[in-house]
Design an enzyme around this catalytic site. Structure first.
Site, PDB file in Angstrom:
ATOM      1  N   CYS A  62      -0.423   4.162   2.121  1.00 27.20           N
ATOM      2  CA  CYS A  62      -0.262   3.950   3.571  1.00 27.20           C
ATOM      3  C   CYS A  62       1.195   4.145   3.989  1.00 27.20           C
ATOM      4  CB  CYS A  62      -0.646   2.522   3.988  1.00 27.20           C
ATOM      5  SG  CYS A  62      -2.137   1.873   3.283  1.00 27.20           S
ATOM      6  N   ASP A  63       2.107   3.574   3.231  1.00 24.57           N
ATOM      7  CA  ASP A  63       3.494   3.457   3.695  1.00 24.57           C
ATOM      8  C   ASP A  63       4.493   4.329   2.945  1.00 24.57           C
ATOM      9  OD1 ASP A  63       2.596   1.526   5.464  1.00 24.57           O
ATOM     10  OD2 ASP A  63       2.956  -0.120   4.082  1.00 24.57           O
ATOM     11  N   CYS A  92       0.837  -1.207   0.000  1.00 23.90           N
ATOM     12  CA  CYS A  92       0.000   0.000   0.000  1.00 23.90           C
ATOM     13  C   CYS A  92       0.869   1.254   0.000  1.00 23.90           C
ATOM     14  CB  CYS A  92      -0.916  -0.040   1.223  1.00 23.90           C
ATOM     15  SG  CYS A  92      -1.943   1.434   1.370  1.00 23.90           S
TER      16      CYS A  92
END
Ligand code: NAP
Length: 307
Positions: free
Chosen positions: A138-139, A135
């Site tokens: 997200c990261d 992701c």
């Protein structure tokens, strides 16, 4: 067959399932949450750090999953660690069959999430959350100024690469064919970014490092030659698999397996609700899963009061 007739059985204890449990419990429903894994949290648990959930900047995915679970526990939500084998619609009620027994319930909420397809190469599992991510939104921020690789050639891979190119020094895109599957408009945007380097007809064969990812071995599929790329992160975007097999032939799904339901979680089968990554929707994040769970639980409460 269990004697208890539940109001709502929630399948899955990720953010969507736990949020539904909290809202359902507060709405006075007799709830049972079924979870396959011994720990609640779903995909969140394997996320190193979550930096996009309002009010909890930088929280570890593990801690977040624990806090979500603690909230449901505090309200006295009943959990059952088991694997669901089938759901049946008996008209007035539904049955949920597990390996051990059969449960009766007025309504079922499927919040079993989705799984990112795995690449299946050495190092992938070992470095999950330690440089291997599924992701970018997200990261990605954890790789600011670094060099990363994105694997895949679909919309997600292209979007991830474009997103990461804004944050990272350099982004390799490794794709197994000569052309991308992803949308033309994304391809055009990607080709316009000077810090993206595309390796067509290449396969990722091994992810290496010590405590964190340090390099990726790739293979030129035309020459068979292998080489190593120094990268701090490997973003795997080779497809997503929603865990919706239990509702096959019960509710409508799209061609990728996502269940068709609005934001209220109502499916085309009365008494069957969905929330989170199982639902067809544009943005799959923790915050949207939590919102889905709340909405679907309230829809289920309304269904239970009328049936
Ligand atoms: P996808 O479209 O299925 O693409 C997966 C990509 O990974 C493909 O390029 C595929 O290669 C590659 N791949 C699959 N298995 C592989 C393996 N074992 N090794 C190496 N490469 C592998 O999946 P996605 O990009 O996750 O998208 C999922 C769905 O969401 C799609 O329907 C997509 O259109 C949709 N989506 C739409 C948007 C949008 O409209 N903006 C945004 C995101 C996602 P091949 O091409 O060779 O098969």
């Amino acid at each position: 067959m269990e004697d208890t007739m539940y109001d709502l059985i929630i399948i899955g204890s990720g953010p969507a399932g736990l949020s539904a449990a909290v809202y359902g419990k507060r709405a006075g429903l007799n709830i049972l949450v079924m979870e396959k894994n011994p720990m609640s949290g779903g995909q969140v648990l394997t996320t190193y750090e979550v930096d996009n959930y309002l009010g909890m900047p930088g929280v570890s995915g593990f801690d977040m999953g624990m806090q979500f679970r603690a909230h449901a526990d505090k309200l006295g939500v009943e959990f059952c660690e088991t694997t669901v084998e089938s759901i049946e619609d008996k008209g007035d009620f539904k049955t949920v069959k597990t390996q051990e027994k059969e449960f009766r319930t007025k309504a079922v909420l499927l919040a079993s999430g989705a799984e990112h397809a795995k690449l299946g190469v050495p190092g992938e599992e070992e470095f999950a959350g330690l440089g291997v991510s599924y992701c970018a939104t997200c990261d990605g921020a954890f790789f600011r100024g670094k060099t990363v690789a994105v694997i895949g050639g679909g919309d997600v891979a292209l979007e991830d690469a474009i997103y990461l190119a804004r944050i990272c020094e350099k982004v390799y895109v490794i794709h197994r064919r000569d052309e991308f599957r992803g949308a033309r408009v994304l391809q055009q945007e990607l080709f316009g970014l000077s810090n993206i380097s595309v390796l067509y007809s290449h396969a990722a064969v091994k992810i290496q490092g010590n405590e964190m990812v340090e390099s990726l071995t790739v293979k030129d599929l035309k020459t068979g030659e292998e080489s190593q790329l120094s990268v701090s992160g490997v973003f795997i975007a080779v497809g997503i698999r929603p865990n919706t097999q239990l509702l096959e032939n019960i509710t409508s799904r799209d061609e990728a397996g996502y269940i068709l339901a609005g934001e209220d979680g109502v499916t085309d089968r009365p008494g069957i609700f969905v929330a989170g990554d199982t639902r067809k929707k544009p943005l799959r994040q923790i915050v949207t899963a939590v919102a889905d769970g709340a909405n679907a639980a309230i829809s289920a409460a309304s269904y239970c009061s009328q049936n």
